[in-house]
Design an enzyme around this catalytic site. Sequence first.
Site, mmCIF file in Angstrom:
data_model
loop_
_atom_site.group_PDB
_atom_site.id
_atom_site.type_symbol
_atom_site.label_atom_id
_atom_site.label_comp_id
_atom_site.label_asym_id
_atom_site.label_seq_id
_atom_site.Cartn_x
_atom_site.Cartn_y
_atom_site.Cartn_z
ATOM 1 N N ASN A 1 -0.449 -2.114 -1.637
ATOM 2 C CA ASN A 1 0.073 -2.813 -2.814
ATOM 3 C C ASN A 1 -0.671 -4.137 -2.935
ATOM 4 O O ASN A 1 -0.419 -5.067 -2.174
ATOM 5 C CB ASN A 1 1.584 -3.039 -2.622
ATOM 6 C CG ASN A 1 2.173 -3.921 -3.714
ATOM 7 O OD1 ASN A 1 1.548 -4.158 -4.748
ATOM 8 N ND2 ASN A 1 3.387 -4.410 -3.474
ATOM 9 N N TRP A 2 -1.585 -4.197 -3.888
ATOM 10 C CA TRP A 2 -2.446 -5.379 -3.995
ATOM 11 C C TRP A 2 -1.745 -6.562 -4.667
ATOM 12 O O TRP A 2 -2.278 -7.657 -4.679
ATOM 13 C CB TRP A 2 -3.717 -5.030 -4.773
ATOM 14 C CG TRP A 2 -4.716 -4.278 -3.943
ATOM 15 C CD1 TRP A 2 -4.564 -3.900 -2.638
ATOM 16 C CD2 TRP A 2 -6.013 -3.824 -4.343
ATOM 17 N NE1 TRP A 2 -5.691 -3.247 -2.203
ATOM 18 C CE2 TRP A 2 -6.591 -3.185 -3.233
ATOM 19 C CE3 TRP A 2 -6.736 -3.891 -5.541
ATOM 20 C CZ2 TRP A 2 -7.862 -2.619 -3.277
ATOM 21 C CZ3 TRP A 2 -8.006 -3.330 -5.599
ATOM 22 C CH2 TRP A 2 -8.564 -2.695 -4.479
ATOM 23 N N LYS A 3 -0.603 -6.313 -5.278
ATOM 24 C CA LYS A 3 0.121 -7.382 -6.002
ATOM 25 C C LYS A 3 -0.852 -8.039 -6.998
ATOM 26 O O LYS A 3 -1.689 -7.352 -7.560
ATOM 27 C CB LYS A 3 0.704 -8.388 -5.005
ATOM 28 C CG LYS A 3 1.497 -7.679 -3.892
ATOM 29 C CD LYS A 3 2.293 -8.584 -3.035
ATOM 30 C CE LYS A 3 3.053 -7.745 -2.016
ATOM 31 N NZ LYS A 3 3.967 -8.524 -1.196
ATOM 32 N N HIS B 1 10.206 -3.132 -6.537
ATOM 33 C CA HIS B 1 9.709 -3.987 -5.451
ATOM 34 C C HIS B 1 10.537 -5.274 -5.418
ATOM 35 O O HIS B 1 10.975 -5.760 -6.462
ATOM 36 C CB HIS B 1 8.229 -4.304 -5.676
ATOM 37 C CG HIS B 1 7.622 -5.014 -4.508
ATOM 38 N ND1 HIS B 1 7.747 -6.373 -4.333
ATOM 39 C CD2 HIS B 1 6.924 -4.551 -3.439
ATOM 40 C CE1 HIS B 1 7.143 -6.707 -3.196
ATOM 41 N NE2 HIS B 1 6.635 -5.620 -2.648
ATOM 42 N N GLU C 1 9.785 -8.265 -5.179
ATOM 43 C CA GLU C 1 9.299 -9.351 -6.049
ATOM 44 C C GLU C 1 9.711 -9.104 -7.497
ATOM 45 O O GLU C 1 9.971 -10.042 -8.238
ATOM 46 C CB GLU C 1 7.773 -9.491 -5.893
ATOM 47 C CG GLU C 1 7.430 -10.149 -4.563
ATOM 48 C CD GLU C 1 6.142 -9.667 -3.928
ATOM 49 O OE1 GLU C 1 5.266 -9.135 -4.630
ATOM 50 O OE2 GLU C 1 6.020 -9.816 -2.691
ATOM 51 N N GLU D 1 11.708 -1.968 2.493
ATOM 52 C CA GLU D 1 10.990 -3.229 2.670
ATOM 53 C C GLU D 1 11.988 -4.373 2.847
ATOM 54 O O GLU D 1 12.455 -4.946 1.851
ATOM 55 C CB GLU D 1 10.118 -3.513 1.453
ATOM 56 C CG GLU D 1 9.040 -2.479 1.218
ATOM 57 C CD GLU D 1 7.829 -3.067 0.506
ATOM 58 O OE1 GLU D 1 6.717 -2.848 0.969
ATOM 59 O OE2 GLU D 1 8.017 -3.772 -0.506
ATOM 60 N N GLY E 1 5.343 -10.437 3.580
ATOM 61 C CA GLY E 1 4.419 -11.568 3.486
ATOM 62 C C GLY E 1 4.734 -12.697 4.451
ATOM 63 O O GLY E 1 4.200 -13.795 4.335
ATOM 64 N N SER F 1 4.735 -6.817 6.236
ATOM 65 C CA SER F 1 3.819 -7.294 7.277
ATOM 66 C C SER F 1 3.275 -6.183 8.178
ATOM 67 O O SER F 1 3.126 -6.373 9.386
ATOM 68 C CB SER F 1 4.483 -8.393 8.113
ATOM 69 O OG SER F 1 4.828 -9.492 7.286
ATOM 70 N N GLY G 1 0.937 -4.690 1.996
ATOM 71 C CA GLY G 1 0.532 -5.739 1.057
ATOM 72 C C GLY G 1 -0.741 -6.401 1.545
ATOM 73 O O GLY G 1 -1.841 -5.854 1.412
ATOM 74 N N GLY G 2 -0.597 -7.566 2.149
ATOM 75 C CA GLY G 2 -1.732 -8.392 2.584
ATOM 76 C C GLY G 2 -2.841 -7.636 3.309
ATOM 77 O O GLY G 2 -4.024 -7.822 2.997
#
Length: 250
Positions: free
Chosen positions: A9-11, A95, A97, A165, A171, A211, A232-233
């Site tokens: 997930n590149w956001k 998600h 966010e 999640e 993150g 993470s 993500g990251g």
Amino acid sequence: MRKPLIAGNWKMHKTVKESIEFALEFKERIGDVNDRDVVIAPPFVSLFPMFDILKDSNVKLSAQNMYFEEQGAFTGEISPIMVEESGCKFVILGHSERRHIFGETDEIINKKVLSAVSHRLIPILCVGETLEDRENRRTFDIVGEQLARGLYGINFSADFVVAYEPVWAIGTGRTATPEIAEEVHGYLRNKITEIFGKDKGDNVRILYGGSVKPENVEGLMAMENIDGALVGGASLKVDSFEKIIKFGRQ
Ligand code: PGA
């Protein structure tokens, strides 16, 4: 046997140019991976150019969100038809966010899930508790409700994926231990079985997100009810994403 699924997930990261560069290199690096599904969810504008590069590869695309209507006066929104035409097989919905920054409710998320399914997209429904929920011992109530409300009314034969999640692990560098995650995954699987029956319960893939890194993926993937990861990251660099995808091979 559930086939593992690793999704990045590149956001709101990477321009179209950067996405293309990533796709060209990534496709070569994971060309030999067939025993697990690999998915990338880039920003909307990168979907179509990436599809052009990845269409004959083993990498599938996902959107990070979508609106539930097909078209109309909804400034700034993207419809399921557009998502599908851009080459997506999946769409991430709910998600944390989207829930916490953009105020999406279970009701809105449910409309999106139903709309995705009716357009042959596979929703990746995200659920997860906040730190406060966990400290108040409300984890199971919260994720159970998000799951049941998010999937309400979905056709029993529809394909979907669930991602657990925990909000406190996204993150933050603070991953849930494999045991903590497994406890929730087991609960979610029982809940799916309760609503949709044993067949669905046994076959739905439940991903862990929060993470995930090359250093912790092995422990998480060793758990019975963890069928993959939403990353993500660590999905933003070819090296680290490749290592996560190739878990169990080193
Ligand atoms: P993270 O994000 O891996 O950077 O914690 C996961 C997610 O939000 O899907």
